[in-house]
Design a protein around this motif. Structure first.
Motif, PDB file in Angstrom:
ATOM      1  N   ASP A 461       2.925   0.854   1.600  1.00  0.00           N
ATOM      2  CA  ASP A 461       4.341   1.115   1.826  1.00  0.00           C
ATOM      3  C   ASP A 461       5.126  -0.147   1.487  1.00  0.00           C
ATOM      4  OD1 ASP A 461       3.834   3.623   2.734  1.00  0.00           O
ATOM      5  OD2 ASP A 461       4.493   3.292   4.810  1.00  0.00           O
ATOM      6  N   VAL A 462       6.271   0.063   0.887  1.00  0.00           N
ATOM      7  CA  VAL A 462       7.162  -1.065   0.677  1.00  0.00           C
ATOM      8  C   VAL A 462       8.295  -0.935   1.687  1.00  0.00           C
ATOM      9  CG1 VAL A 462       8.821  -2.126  -0.903  1.00  0.00           C
ATOM     10  CG2 VAL A 462       6.585  -1.378  -1.746  1.00  0.00           C
ATOM     11  N   VAL A 463       8.485  -1.976   2.468  1.00  0.00           N
ATOM     12  CA  VAL A 463       9.548  -1.962   3.470  1.00  0.00           C
ATOM     13  C   VAL A 463      10.578  -3.006   3.101  1.00  0.00           C
ATOM     14  CG1 VAL A 463       7.968  -1.253   5.302  1.00  0.00           C
ATOM     15  CG2 VAL A 463       8.423  -3.691   4.945  1.00  0.00           C
ATOM     16  N   GLN A 464      11.728  -2.876   3.724  1.00  0.00           N
ATOM     17  CA  GLN A 464      12.697  -3.939   3.555  1.00  0.00           C
ATOM     18  C   GLN A 464      12.849  -4.657   4.878  1.00  0.00           C
ATOM     19  OE1 GLN A 464      17.085  -4.024   3.804  1.00  0.00           O
ATOM     20  NE2 GLN A 464      16.952  -3.806   1.594  1.00  0.00           N
ATOM     21  N   PHE A 465      12.431  -5.895   4.900  1.00  0.00           N
ATOM     22  CA  PHE A 465      12.677  -6.711   6.080  1.00  0.00           C
ATOM     23  C   PHE A 465      14.134  -7.138   5.999  1.00  0.00           C
ATOM     24  CE2 PHE A 465       7.952  -7.743   5.851  1.00  0.00           C
ATOM     25  CZ  PHE A 465       7.643  -6.962   6.943  1.00  0.00           C
ATOM     26  N   GLU A 466      14.918  -6.673   6.939  1.00  0.00           N
ATOM     27  CA  GLU A 466      16.352  -6.912   6.845  1.00  0.00           C
ATOM     28  C   GLU A 466      16.670  -8.397   6.833  1.00  0.00           C
ATOM     29  OE1 GLU A 466      18.954  -4.282   8.854  1.00  0.00           O
ATOM     30  OE2 GLU A 466      17.317  -3.006   9.549  1.00  0.00           O
ATOM     31  N   ARG A 467      17.538  -8.753   5.973  1.00  0.00           N
ATOM     32  CA  ARG A 467      17.979 -10.133   5.734  1.00  0.00           C
ATOM     33  C   ARG A 467      16.860 -11.003   5.162  1.00  0.00           C
ATOM     34  NH1 ARG A 467      21.412 -13.602   8.955  1.00  0.00           N
ATOM     35  NH2 ARG A 467      19.802 -13.658  10.542  1.00  0.00           N
ATOM     36  N   GLY A 469      14.050  -9.442   2.764  1.00  0.00           N
ATOM     37  CA  GLY A 469      13.759  -8.893   1.451  1.00  0.00           C
ATOM     38  C   GLY A 469      12.658  -7.857   1.516  1.00  0.00           C
ATOM     39  N   TYR A 470      12.264  -7.379   0.344  1.00  0.00           N
ATOM     40  CA  TYR A 470      11.278  -6.316   0.262  1.00  0.00           C
ATOM     41  C   TYR A 470       9.871  -6.880   0.325  1.00  0.00           C
ATOM     42  CZ  TYR A 470      15.279  -3.640  -1.329  1.00  0.00           C
ATOM     43  OH  TYR A 470      16.502  -3.039  -1.402  1.00  0.00           O
ATOM     44  N   ALA A 471       8.986  -6.123   0.947  1.00  0.00           N
ATOM     45  CA  ALA A 471       7.608  -6.568   1.041  1.00  0.00           C
ATOM     46  C   ALA A 471       6.700  -5.346   1.070  1.00  0.00           C
ATOM     47  CB  ALA A 471       7.398  -7.404   2.302  1.00  0.00           C
ATOM     48  N   ARG A 472       5.484  -5.555   0.638  1.00  0.00           N
ATOM     49  CA  ARG A 472       4.506  -4.476   0.636  1.00  0.00           C
ATOM     50  C   ARG A 472       3.536  -4.675   1.794  1.00  0.00           C
ATOM     51  NH1 ARG A 472      -0.293  -5.006  -1.087  1.00  0.00           N
ATOM     52  NH2 ARG A 472      -1.658  -3.186  -1.185  1.00  0.00           N
ATOM     53  N   ILE A 473       3.249  -3.578   2.498  1.00  0.00           N
ATOM     54  CA  ILE A 473       2.269  -3.632   3.574  1.00  0.00           C
ATOM     55  C   ILE A 473       0.893  -3.699   2.924  1.00  0.00           C
ATOM     56  CG2 ILE A 473       1.330  -2.469   5.606  1.00  0.00           C
ATOM     57  CD1 ILE A 473       4.237  -3.067   5.986  1.00  0.00           C
ATOM     58  N   ASP A 474       0.183  -4.756   3.217  1.00  0.00           N
ATOM     59  CA  ASP A 474      -1.084  -4.972   2.526  1.00  0.00           C
ATOM     60  C   ASP A 474      -2.289  -4.655   3.387  1.00  0.00           C
ATOM     61  OD1 ASP A 474      -2.429  -6.219   0.101  1.00  0.00           O
ATOM     62  OD2 ASP A 474      -3.331  -7.391   1.738  1.00  0.00           O
ATOM     63  N   ASP A 475      -2.192  -5.017   4.669  1.00  0.00           N
ATOM     64  CA  ASP A 475      -3.358  -4.837   5.530  1.00  0.00           C
ATOM     65  C   ASP A 475      -2.899  -4.682   6.977  1.00  0.00           C
ATOM     66  OD1 ASP A 475      -5.782  -4.842   6.791  1.00  0.00           O
ATOM     67  OD2 ASP A 475      -6.549  -6.643   5.813  1.00  0.00           O
ATOM     68  N   LEU A 476      -3.180  -3.514   7.538  1.00  0.00           N
ATOM     69  CA  LEU A 476      -2.748  -3.239   8.918  1.00  0.00           C
ATOM     70  C   LEU A 476      -3.839  -3.588   9.920  1.00  0.00           C
ATOM     71  CD1 LEU A 476      -1.031   0.116   8.104  1.00  0.00           C
ATOM     72  CD2 LEU A 476       0.106  -1.830   9.191  1.00  0.00           C
ATOM     73  N   ASP A 477      -4.982  -3.922   9.388  1.00  0.00           N
ATOM     74  CA  ASP A 477      -6.126  -4.222  10.245  1.00  0.00           C
ATOM     75  C   ASP A 477      -6.618  -5.610   9.886  1.00  0.00           C
ATOM     76  OD1 ASP A 477      -7.920  -3.681  12.175  1.00  0.00           O
ATOM     77  OD2 ASP A 477      -9.361  -2.680  10.846  1.00  0.00           O
ATOM     78  N   PHE A 478      -5.642  -6.490   9.732  1.00  0.00           N
ATOM     79  CA  PHE A 478      -5.922  -7.811   9.193  1.00  0.00           C
ATOM     80  C   PHE A 478      -6.756  -8.617  10.178  1.00  0.00           C
ATOM     81  CE2 PHE A 478      -4.132 -12.125   7.957  1.00  0.00           C
ATOM     82  CZ  PHE A 478      -4.877 -12.205   6.801  1.00  0.00           C
ATOM     83  N   ASP A 479      -7.819  -9.212   9.679  1.00  0.00           N
ATOM     84  CA  ASP A 479      -8.656  -9.974  10.602  1.00  0.00           C
ATOM     85  C   ASP A 479      -8.409 -11.468  10.478  1.00  0.00           C
ATOM     86  OD1 ASP A 479      -9.765 -10.328   8.188  1.00  0.00           O
ATOM     87  OD2 ASP A 479     -11.696  -9.357   8.645  1.00  0.00           O
ATOM     88  N   GLY A 480      -7.298 -11.810   9.852  1.00  0.00           N
ATOM     89  CA  GLY A 480      -6.962 -13.232   9.749  1.00  0.00           C
ATOM     90  C   GLY A 480      -6.155 -13.675  10.946  1.00  0.00           C
ATOM     91  N   ASP A 481      -5.153 -14.485  10.682  1.00  0.00           N
ATOM     92  CA  ASP A 481      -4.396 -15.073  11.779  1.00  0.00           C
ATOM     93  C   ASP A 481      -3.153 -14.265  12.152  1.00  0.00           C
ATOM     94  OD1 ASP A 481      -3.077 -15.458   9.467  1.00  0.00           O
ATOM     95  OD2 ASP A 481      -2.985 -17.650   9.580  1.00  0.00           O
ATOM     96  N   ALA A 482      -3.179 -12.975  11.909  1.00  0.00           N
ATOM     97  CA  ALA A 482      -2.033 -12.138  12.262  1.00  0.00           C
ATOM     98  C   ALA A 482      -2.504 -10.702  12.395  1.00  0.00           C
ATOM     99  CB  ALA A 482      -0.945 -12.250  11.204  1.00  0.00           C
ATOM    100  N   ASP A 483      -1.632  -9.859  12.951  1.00  0.00           N
ATOM    101  CA  ASP A 483      -1.996  -8.449  13.104  1.00  0.00           C
ATOM    102  C   ASP A 483      -1.855  -7.696  11.784  1.00  0.00           C
ATOM    103  OD1 ASP A 483      -2.360  -8.808  15.874  1.00  0.00           O
ATOM    104  OD2 ASP A 483      -0.196  -8.620  16.204  1.00  0.00           O
TER     105      ASP A 483
END
Length: 491
Positions: A461-467, A469-483
């Motif tokens: 999904d491409v979302v717009q983070f208000e103020r 910019g646009y970003a693509r959701i890459d990983d919802l089950d990210f095992d790095g340093d973020a959710d």
RNA sequence: GCUCCGUUGGUGUAGUCCGGCCAAUCAUUUCGGCCUUUCGAGCCGAUGACCUGGGUUCAAAUCCCAGACGGAGCACCA
């Protein structure tokens, strides 16, 4: 759109299209690595011409150098994927390394026609003679000897550098680049493809490509100015075979602004191997895979490439142009979300709504609202935190004032007029316990906290983070340093 | 050194073949305004270009000559 007539299409007309039943073109990549952005211009233009003329497109891998431009076995598929990502479908796919026997046959015919000779001069020796317009001693060899020596080349009886097959052109042609060029040479390194690993005698581009263009019925060749002289060299070949040379169009080199990394397959490969880049789709890499992972549509890249036109001078592609095109494609579907980068946590007290409900997309109210709980602390971007006594308008929530010397926020009873009057800035925010986000950008990774609804998205999904910019959701089950991991596309 | 090719605003492009309708098109960028509880979009507006010098002509971005600048090739790379 008008169907015929020269009603200007996205590209200038190809020459003499009316002389052919079908416009047939080829895209001839070297699979020595995945594609950088410049490579995308070839399928963008050829694919578009195919659409303009209802033509035919071949993707032909010119993989005849197992050594200095050694094919990367995974690049074959990656390149086809890149073509498809750009929105085109090849009518046929060929690999030159599957066709070596065909090149040998044509070489033999050429030899019989007196058009080629085997030559054992060293590169320097020949170059010296050639530059003086002098033939080398092998030029007058009889056909029989050349046949035998070429057979020995094919049989692998020579090592690299010992023997070549040269096309007899015009040894004192005024352009030194055209004089008796090499058609075949010996390569000791086996080809990485199993099927082709036994060959040691390999054709050079001008021979291979010239033969293939004719055999596949190519009517129009589109290529870079670096191959300007190629057509002139190949015409000698075509004359020997009594073939008609296709129409040729050349274009200049493309540079792309906005990147620190040089746009060259070998440079990128090196950086990836050294770990400077996290793979070919690292957002800092000027590659097709990279912009794809950022959620930029292939069509946007194509549109921007087409605007560069077909001039033979070198051009700079501004990424802002790609971004402008991409917005047109993605904005309508880009759900609005809050992402607070470098979050500063601020407690919030006082009376106020328990949650905010800004729209998923302001232009499509019927899509519904978001639900963002407030809690007792929220996060703001450092630049948005109000100084003591100052107010900001938390978007979708209401006006707050910095209290306790600036250490906390408290709701005020201001209405929207303070915003429309220009007294108070509107800022985005997130609950302090919202999902954490890693956002990869061309300038490095950013970390932040988002509104809870971000996790409801699907990957891609491409979302717009208000103020932001646009970003693509890459990983919802990210095992790095973020959710959640996202890739930033552009403002 | 030899041989090709190119040069229109910050970027890209149209126009150059067949000189006048080009005080130069369109897109993007930048900056303003309107709208908007973001950004974007939308609408309005602004900034901004014919490499230089000669020549031909009533008239040149367009034709001619010279030069400058840029690119490419002269590989047993593609």
């Amino acid at each position: 759109m008008a169907e015929d007539e020269d009603d200007d299409g996205p590209l200038p007309d190809l020459p003499n299209v009316e002389d052919y039943d079908e416009v047939r073109m080829r895209c001839a990549p070297n699979p020595n690595g995945p594609w950088h952005l410049g490579s995308a211009r070839m399928p963008a233009v050829i694919g578009t011409y195919k659409q303009m003329y209802d033509g035919w497109m071949l993707v032909r891998f010119d993989d005849t150098d197992p050594e200095t431009k050694r094919p990367d076995l995974s690049a074959y598929d990656e390149i086809i994927e890149a073509v498809e990502y750009l929105g085109f479908e090849p009518d046929e796919v060929l690999k030159a390394s599957d066709r070596v026997e065909t090149y040998y046959e044509h070489a033999r015919d050429l030899i019989d026609a007196g058009g080629a000779y085997t030559c054992s001069c060293s590169g320097e020796d020949f170059s010296e003679l050639k530059n003086d317009g002098e033939p080398c001693p092998h030029r007058d060899k009889d056909v029989e000897t050349t046949r035998e020596e070429f057979a020995a080349m094919v049989d692998g009886e020579y090592s690299a550098g010992e023997m070549t097959l040269r096309v007899k052109t015009d040894i004192d042609h005024k352009n030194p680049a055209l004089r008796d060029w090499v058609a075949f040479r010996m390569v000791d390194t086996p080809h990485p493809r199993e099927e082709a690993s036994e060959y040691r005698c390999w054709p050079m581009l001008d021979f291979q490509s010239g033969v293939d263009d004719h055999l596949t019925g190519v009517t129009h060749i589109v290529r870079g100015i670096d191959l300007q002289d190629s057509a002139k060299r190949q015409r000698f070949l075509y004359d020997y075979f009594d073939w008609e040379y296709p129409e040729v169009v050349h274009w200049g080199h493309v540079q792309i602004d906005a990147y620190d990394v040089k746009m060259s397959t070998s440079t990128i490969k090196e950086l990836v191997d050294q770990g400077e880049l996290d793979g070919w789709d690292d957002p800092r890499a000027p590659t097709v895979a990279s912009v794809r992972r950022r959620g930029i549509r292939g069509e946007a890249l194509v549109d921007a490439m087409l605007e560069l036109g077909m001039s033979t001078s070198d051009v700079d592609l501004a990424m802002s142009s790609v971004y402008a095109k991409n917005r047109e494609y993605v904005d309508e579907d880009a759900t609005r979300r809050f992402l607070v980068r470098d979050p500063v946590e601020v407690p919030i007290d006082g009376e106020g709504p328990a949650s905010a409900h800004p729209p998923l997309h302001p232009d499509f109210e019927d899509r519904g609202d978001r639900d963002i709980p407030v809690g007792d602390a929220l996060v703001l971007e450092p630049g948005d935190v109000p100084d003591a006594g100052d107010r900001v308008w938390l978007k979708g929530l209401g006006c707050v004032e910095a209290v306790d010397g600036g250490d906390a926020l408290a709701f005020t009873d201001d209405d929207l007029s303070v915003v429309t009057d220009g007294d108070v800035d509107v800022v985005h925010w997130a609950p302090a316990d919202g999902p954490t986000v890693r956002m990869r950008t061309m300038d490095g990774d950013e970390h932040g906290v988002a509104e809870p609804g971000l996790v409801d998205h699907a990957v891609d999904d491409v979302v717009q983070f208000e103020r932001v910019g646009y970003a693509r959701i890459d990983d919802l089950d990210f095992d790095g340093d973020a959710d959640v991991q996202t890739y930033f596309a552009h403002p």
